[in-house]
Scaffold this active site. Sequence first.
Site, PDB file in Angstrom:
ATOM      1  N   LEU A 257       0.868  -1.168   0.000  1.00  0.00           N
ATOM      2  CA  LEU A 257       0.000   0.000   0.000  1.00  0.00           C
ATOM      3  C   LEU A 257       0.905   1.218   0.000  1.00  0.00           C
ATOM      4  CD1 LEU A 257      -2.746  -0.787   2.704  1.00  0.00           C
ATOM      5  CD2 LEU A 257      -3.029  -0.820   0.221  1.00  0.00           C
ATOM      6  N   ASP A 258       0.494   2.273  -0.700  1.00  0.00           N
ATOM      7  CA  ASP A 258       1.251   3.517  -0.653  1.00  0.00           C
ATOM      8  C   ASP A 258       1.385   3.989   0.795  1.00  0.00           C
ATOM      9  OD1 ASP A 258       1.144   3.432  -3.398  1.00  0.00           O
ATOM     10  OD2 ASP A 258      -0.416   4.956  -3.569  1.00  0.00           O
ATOM     11  N   LYS A 259       2.421   4.717   1.071  1.00  0.00           N
ATOM     12  CA  LYS A 259       2.624   5.271   2.416  1.00  0.00           C
ATOM     13  C   LYS A 259       1.407   6.048   2.875  1.00  0.00           C
ATOM     14  CE  LYS A 259       5.598   8.451   5.024  1.00  0.00           C
ATOM     15  NZ  LYS A 259       6.790   9.337   4.980  1.00  0.00           N
TER      16      LYS A 259
ATOM     17  N   THR B 200      -1.684   5.756   1.869  1.00  0.00           N
ATOM     18  CA  THR B 200      -2.930   4.988   1.831  1.00  0.00           C
ATOM     19  C   THR B 200      -3.030   4.146   3.092  1.00  0.00           C
ATOM     20  OG1 THR B 200      -2.830   4.848  -0.584  1.00  0.00           O
ATOM     21  CG2 THR B 200      -4.281   3.303   0.532  1.00  0.00           C
TER      22      THR B 200
END
Length: 229
Positions: free
Chosen positions: A51-53, A55
Amino acid sequence: MEISVVYENSEICIINKPQGLSVQGGEGVSKSVDNLLCEQLGQKIYLVHRLDKETSGLLITAKSKEAASKWTSLIAGKHIKKEYCAICFGTPVINGKKAMSGTISGTLLQRGEEKSAVTHFTVEKTAVAKGEDSSELELSFLRLTLGTGRMHQLRIQLASVGSPIAGDDKHGDFKKNRLAKKLCSIKRLCLCACRLTSDDPSLFPENSEGFSIDLPEHIAIVKEKFFSN
């Protein structure tokens, strides 16, 4: 920092990753899921997906290389479905028309190569935020599923159809982000991996319906204020 564990068995640990925490450690990263969860569980963990930082939400980690390989294959084979919630600006435009549901298809440049990317979406509700100076901002609350899993896929594809995610300071609409801070107090990316399900009940025998989490506070506040009616 204590990471919230949603589900754990002998193979995997599913966590609720907080917004702002990197998944993987590296140069310049002081805290990350792989390091913190290793300390918390007292054993090495392996990342199954990312997951993106910025998100938040559900993330599967594994307790062995073999389990990581197995669950990575399950995700790649679409036996595990990841669902997201997002607050966006405007409504997606597909084939020149605003759409309340549909599929965004295209290609994304990933490490120098063009990769296919597919995102399925449903607009659950729309709203308009109004300021005292007559400024307005159209908002939409979306539920999303991935047909493919490319880096920043949701952020890039939603922006490409005229409905960038609110608070996205990399792929979003900077002018609307500034207005959203003023009208809606949106200061962070409004994207959350909110649900995990499987087509195989045996994968989650204690919970065959999968796992859902509450929206993080910074999204829940906006949803309650603008989408509760």
